[in-house]
Scaffold this motif. Structure first.
Motif, PDB file in Angstrom:
ATOM      1  N   ASP A   1       0.810  -1.324  -0.326  1.00 47.39           N
ATOM      2  CA  ASP A   1      -0.146   0.294  -0.223  1.00 47.39           C
ATOM      3  C   ASP A   1       0.670   1.176  -0.054  1.00 47.39           C
ATOM      4  O   ASP A   1       2.157   1.573   1.001  1.00 47.39           O
ATOM      5  CB  ASP A   1      -1.037   0.149   1.526  1.00 47.39           C
ATOM      6  N   GLU A   2       0.268   2.660  -0.938  1.00 42.18           N
ATOM      7  CA  GLU A   2       1.236   3.640  -1.047  1.00 42.18           C
ATOM      8  C   GLU A   2       0.165   4.611   0.366  1.00 42.18           C
ATOM      9  O   GLU A   2      -0.927   4.675   0.409  1.00 42.18           O
ATOM     10  CB  GLU A   2       1.330   4.030  -1.890  1.00 42.18           C
ATOM     11  N   VAL A   3       1.092   5.744   1.085  1.00 41.47           N
ATOM     12  CA  VAL A   3       0.937   6.366   1.472  1.00 41.47           C
ATOM     13  C   VAL A   3       1.192   7.877   0.615  1.00 41.47           C
ATOM     14  O   VAL A   3       2.445   7.980   1.143  1.00 41.47           O
ATOM     15  CB  VAL A   3       0.591   5.948   3.470  1.00 41.47           C
ATOM     16  N   ILE A   4       0.610   8.745   1.054  1.00 38.48           N
ATOM     17  CA  ILE A   4       0.818   9.898   0.921  1.00 38.48           C
ATOM     18  C   ILE A   4       1.807  11.292   1.890  1.00 38.48           C
ATOM     19  O   ILE A   4       0.908  11.112   2.983  1.00 38.48           O
ATOM     20  CB  ILE A   4       0.603  10.342   0.074  1.00 38.48           C
ATOM     21  N   VAL A   5       2.927  11.277   1.820  1.00 33.10           N
ATOM     22  CA  VAL A   5       3.318  12.287   2.532  1.00 33.10           C
ATOM     23  C   VAL A   5       4.415  13.620   2.611  1.00 33.10           C
ATOM     24  O   VAL A   5       4.400  13.489   1.719  1.00 33.10           O
ATOM     25  CB  VAL A   5       3.847  11.703   4.266  1.00 33.10           C
ATOM     26  N   PRO A   6       3.628  14.513   2.748  1.00 27.91           N
ATOM     27  CA  PRO A   6       5.110  16.171   2.477  1.00 27.91           C
ATOM     28  C   PRO A   6       6.637  15.266   3.190  1.00 27.91           C
ATOM     29  O   PRO A   6       6.843  14.760   4.267  1.00 27.91           O
ATOM     30  CB  PRO A   6       4.188  16.639   3.754  1.00 27.91           C
ATOM     31  N   ASP A   7       7.033  16.287   2.314  1.00 24.94           N
ATOM     32  CA  ASP A   7       8.172  15.609   2.439  1.00 24.94           C
ATOM     33  C   ASP A   7       8.729  17.077   3.718  1.00 24.94           C
ATOM     34  O   ASP A   7       9.842  16.828   4.222  1.00 24.94           O
ATOM     35  CB  ASP A   7       8.934  16.798   0.720  1.00 24.94           C
ATOM     36  N   TYR A   8       8.541  18.236   3.782  1.00 26.02           N
ATOM     37  CA  TYR A   8       8.819  19.353   4.748  1.00 26.02           C
ATOM     38  C   TYR A   8       7.996  18.304   5.989  1.00 26.02           C
ATOM     39  O   TYR A   8       6.941  19.192   6.712  1.00 26.02           O
ATOM     40  CB  TYR A   8       8.867  20.686   4.435  1.00 26.02           C
TER      41      TYR A   8
ATOM     42  N   TYR B   1      -1.392  20.047  -2.151  1.00 18.12           N
ATOM     43  CA  TYR B   1      -2.721  19.533  -2.605  1.00 18.12           C
ATOM     44  C   TYR B   1      -2.424  18.912  -3.717  1.00 18.12           C
ATOM     45  O   TYR B   1      -2.842  18.193  -4.008  1.00 18.12           O
ATOM     46  CB  TYR B   1      -4.255  20.500  -2.741  1.00 18.12           C
ATOM     47  N   ASP B   2      -2.015  20.359  -4.806  1.00 17.10           N
ATOM     48  CA  ASP B   2      -2.168  19.613  -6.443  1.00 17.10           C
ATOM     49  C   ASP B   2      -1.277  18.525  -6.060  1.00 17.10           C
ATOM     50  O   ASP B   2      -1.606  17.739  -6.874  1.00 17.10           O
ATOM     51  CB  ASP B   2      -1.701  20.532  -7.196  1.00 17.10           C
ATOM     52  N   LYS B   3      -0.213  18.237  -5.409  1.00 20.92           N
ATOM     53  CA  LYS B   3       1.040  17.197  -5.802  1.00 20.92           C
ATOM     54  C   LYS B   3       0.687  16.491  -5.110  1.00 20.92           C
ATOM     55  O   LYS B   3       0.659  14.833  -5.278  1.00 20.92           O
ATOM     56  CB  LYS B   3       2.042  18.140  -5.351  1.00 20.92           C
ATOM     57  N   MET B   4      -0.310  15.783  -4.505  1.00 19.44           N
ATOM     58  CA  MET B   4      -0.605  15.460  -3.585  1.00 19.44           C
ATOM     59  C   MET B   4      -1.197  14.557  -4.624  1.00 19.44           C
ATOM     60  O   MET B   4      -1.688  13.542  -4.792  1.00 19.44           O
ATOM     61  CB  MET B   4      -1.647  15.440  -2.357  1.00 19.44           C
ATOM     62  N   GLU B   5      -2.888  15.231  -4.920  1.00 14.78           N
ATOM     63  CA  GLU B   5      -3.727  14.431  -6.230  1.00 14.78           C
ATOM     64  C   GLU B   5      -2.666  13.705  -7.033  1.00 14.78           C
ATOM     65  O   GLU B   5      -3.177  12.792  -7.580  1.00 14.78           O
ATOM     66  CB  GLU B   5      -4.570  15.115  -6.672  1.00 14.78           C
ATOM     67  N   GLU B   6      -2.056  14.369  -7.893  1.00 12.91           N
ATOM     68  CA  GLU B   6      -1.591  13.567  -9.073  1.00 12.91           C
ATOM     69  C   GLU B   6      -0.229  12.736  -8.226  1.00 12.91           C
ATOM     70  O   GLU B   6      -0.250  11.774  -8.854  1.00 12.91           O
ATOM     71  CB  GLU B   6       0.043  14.697  -9.402  1.00 12.91           C
ATOM     72  N   ALA B   7       0.023  12.647  -7.022  1.00  2.79           N
ATOM     73  CA  ALA B   7       0.664  10.820  -5.996  1.00  2.79           C
ATOM     74  C   ALA B   7      -0.420  10.366  -6.411  1.00  2.79           C
ATOM     75  O   ALA B   7       0.271   8.655  -5.869  1.00  2.79           O
ATOM     76  CB  ALA B   7       1.678  11.644  -5.608  1.00  2.79           C
TER      77      ALA B   7
ATOM     78  N   THR C   1      -3.075   4.099  -3.706  1.00  2.00           N
ATOM     79  CA  THR C   1      -2.580   4.707  -3.139  1.00  2.00           C
ATOM     80  C   THR C   1      -3.662   4.191  -1.841  1.00  2.00           C
ATOM     81  O   THR C   1      -5.084   4.250  -1.842  1.00  2.00           O
ATOM     82  CB  THR C   1      -2.921   6.355  -2.870  1.00  2.00           C
ATOM     83  N   LYS C   2      -3.803   4.508  -0.511  1.00  4.43           N
ATOM     84  CA  LYS C   2      -5.148   3.633   0.613  1.00  4.43           C
ATOM     85  C   LYS C   2      -5.375   4.991   1.704  1.00  4.43           C
ATOM     86  O   LYS C   2      -5.961   5.266   1.734  1.00  4.43           O
ATOM     87  CB  LYS C   2      -4.245   2.485   1.325  1.00  4.43           C
ATOM     88  N   ALA C   3      -4.282   5.836   2.003  1.00  2.00           N
ATOM     89  CA  ALA C   3      -4.189   6.620   2.625  1.00  2.00           C
ATOM     90  C   ALA C   3      -3.394   7.736   2.213  1.00  2.00           C
ATOM     91  O   ALA C   3      -2.364   7.834   1.192  1.00  2.00           O
ATOM     92  CB  ALA C   3      -4.115   6.902   3.562  1.00  2.00           C
ATOM     93  N   VAL C   4      -3.634   9.592   2.788  1.00  2.00           N
ATOM     94  CA  VAL C   4      -2.809  10.091   3.014  1.00  2.00           C
ATOM     95  C   VAL C   4      -2.367   9.978   4.197  1.00  2.00           C
ATOM     96  O   VAL C   4      -3.629  10.497   5.150  1.00  2.00           O
ATOM     97  CB  VAL C   4      -3.108  11.812   2.015  1.00  2.00           C
ATOM     98  N   ILE C   5      -1.266  11.556   4.301  1.00  2.00           N
ATOM     99  CA  ILE C   5      -0.994  11.724   6.403  1.00  2.00           C
ATOM    100  C   ILE C   5      -0.683  13.291   5.745  1.00  2.00           C
ATOM    101  O   ILE C   5       0.598  13.467   5.535  1.00  2.00           O
ATOM    102  CB  ILE C   5       0.241  10.979   6.690  1.00  2.00           C
ATOM    103  N   PRO C   6      -1.384  14.165   5.272  1.00  2.00           N
ATOM    104  CA  PRO C   6      -1.133  15.813   5.321  1.00  2.00           C
ATOM    105  C   PRO C   6      -0.503  16.234   6.934  1.00  2.00           C
ATOM    106  O   PRO C   6      -1.013  15.527   8.008  1.00  2.00           O
ATOM    107  CB  PRO C   6      -2.172  16.171   5.359  1.00  2.00           C
TER     108      PRO C   6
END
Ligand SMILES: Cc1ncc(COP(=O)(O)O)c(C=O)c1O
Length: 368
Positions: free
Chosen positions: A74-81, A111-117, A122-127
């Motif tokens: 599973d993939e989870v999107i996170v910010p770099d900073y 948020y745009d980059k998050m959607e592109e990813a 993708t199962k979740a995002v951790i903003p």
């Protein structure tokens, strides 16, 4: 080294000592009734039915992923900073962190980059509601509905913040707070997950108690995979509970201190304050500014007796996030700038306006 003006001072008053003494006198030191009271206080403050205490935000994030059944593949999107814990928790749960850039104005996930990813995996995002700046849930909820991903918020820094009148903790599927001493409510070390979902709440409670749950009145190992020990002792919970009794006053004071910094910094050349999310109230766990030559400025400020600190890290620059099992997406100009230029200024309960004026005076002298 001790500084004339420290970065932060934990708020420890007589009430904290009184509640801790009561626990010590009771002999019930491990997780128990005071932990439950602390959980209830955070649940009620954030407007959710469930809050589960943990040993840290990191263990809370890991457990949130586990109870959502997010793991290998599973993939989870996170910010770099962000602090490494955000992406580490994904790796610990066995899933793949997909790292995207942040917005250079807010320092929050782009948020745009998050959607592109988003991919089929993708199962979740951790903003991350970084430094106490709340996330834009108009944007996040639309994304959740469109892609069917979960929002597990890393709100390590954001107790007290809100978006459109609703507190952080009440928006995401699961929201994870930290009570490390840099946060304005602290238990020394500790964390808490809030959620509306009773099943996840029960599963989190089981996972952090060795995977145990009651079946027909008996303790059994019920969590599907395994369990761990992420309990919060009554002693630490007493520290947190006493501070929760003061949370509104402590937050008001931080917001006033932040307003004073804004006023003092108005018109200062080469000092940029990150933007607060529109319709949001920032809780200012950290008061951050962006300055050129941050490292030189930081050194000089410290020599002047003023404790200042970097903001946080650009994960893609570190070996732990340059390996297989981590997905780096494109370039990170927002995060690189944030990493190179962010400086956190002192802010703590009872900081005086004169102290703030001195910080700004020294800062402007260093920067200009
Ligand atoms: C954004 C963020 N996430 C996670 C953490 C980790 O919190 P803890 O130390 O409670 O595990 C921190 C700690 O500073 C943080 O800033």
């Amino acid at each position: 080294m001790s500084y004339r003006i420290p970065l932060i001072k934990p708020y420890i008053n007589d009430r904290v000592k009184e509640l801790v003494s009561e626990v010590l006198d009771s002999g019930f030191l491990t997780e128990g009734p005071v932990t439950r009271r602390f959980e209830e206080a955070v649940a009620s403050y954030t407007g959710v039915p469930h809050a589960i205490a943990f040993t840290s935000c990191t263990t809370g994030l890991e457990t949130a992923l586990r109870v959502a059944r997010i793991g290998p593949g599973d993939e989870v999107i996170v910010p770099d900073y962000t602090y490494p814990a955000t992406a580490n928790a994904v790796k610990i749960a066995g899933a793949i962190p997909v790292i995207v850039d942040v917005n250079p104005d807010t320092l929050l996930i782009d948020y745009d980059k998050m959607e592109e990813a988003v991919s089929a995996n993708t199962k979740a995002v951790i903003p991350v509601s970084l430094f106490g700046n709340p996330l834009d849930f108009d944007r996040l909820i639309k994304m959740k509905e469109h892609y069917g991903v979960l929002i597990i918020e890393d709100a390590a820094c954001a107790l007290g913040s809100s978006f459109k009148g609703r507190k952080t903790g009440g928006w995401s599927d699961m929201t994870v707070f930290s009570f490390h001493p840099r946060k304005f409510i602290t238990t020394g070390e500790g964390g808490m997950v809030t959620t509306q979902n009773a099943q996840w709440a029960k599963a989190m409670h089981q996972y952090k108690h060795f995977g145990m749950g009651k079946v027909a009145g008996r303790e059994e190992m019920v969590f599907q995979d395994t369990g761990s020990n992420y309990k919060m002792s009554n002693i630490l919970a007493a520290v947190g509970l006493a501070q929760m009794e003061m949370v509104d006053d402590l937050l008001d004071e931080r917001i006033k201190l932040a307003a004073n910094y804004h006023q003092l910094l108005k018109g200062c050349k080469n000092i940029k304050i990150p933007e607060t999310t529109k319709n949001g109230i920032h809780s200012y766990q950290s008061f951050a500014v962006l300055v050129p030559e941050r490292d030189r400025v930081m050194k000089k400020m410290r020599e002047e007796g003023i404790e200042v600190q970097i903001g946080t890290y650009a994960l893609h620059q570190h070996p732990a996030f340059q390996q297989r099992g981590v997905r780096l997406r494109g370039q990170y100009p927002g995060s690189i700038r944030a990493w190179e230029e962010t400086l956190v200024l002192p802010m703590y309960h009872s900081m005086t306006n004169a102290g703030q004026a001195e910080v700004v005076e020294k800062l402007t002298a260093c920067v200009e």
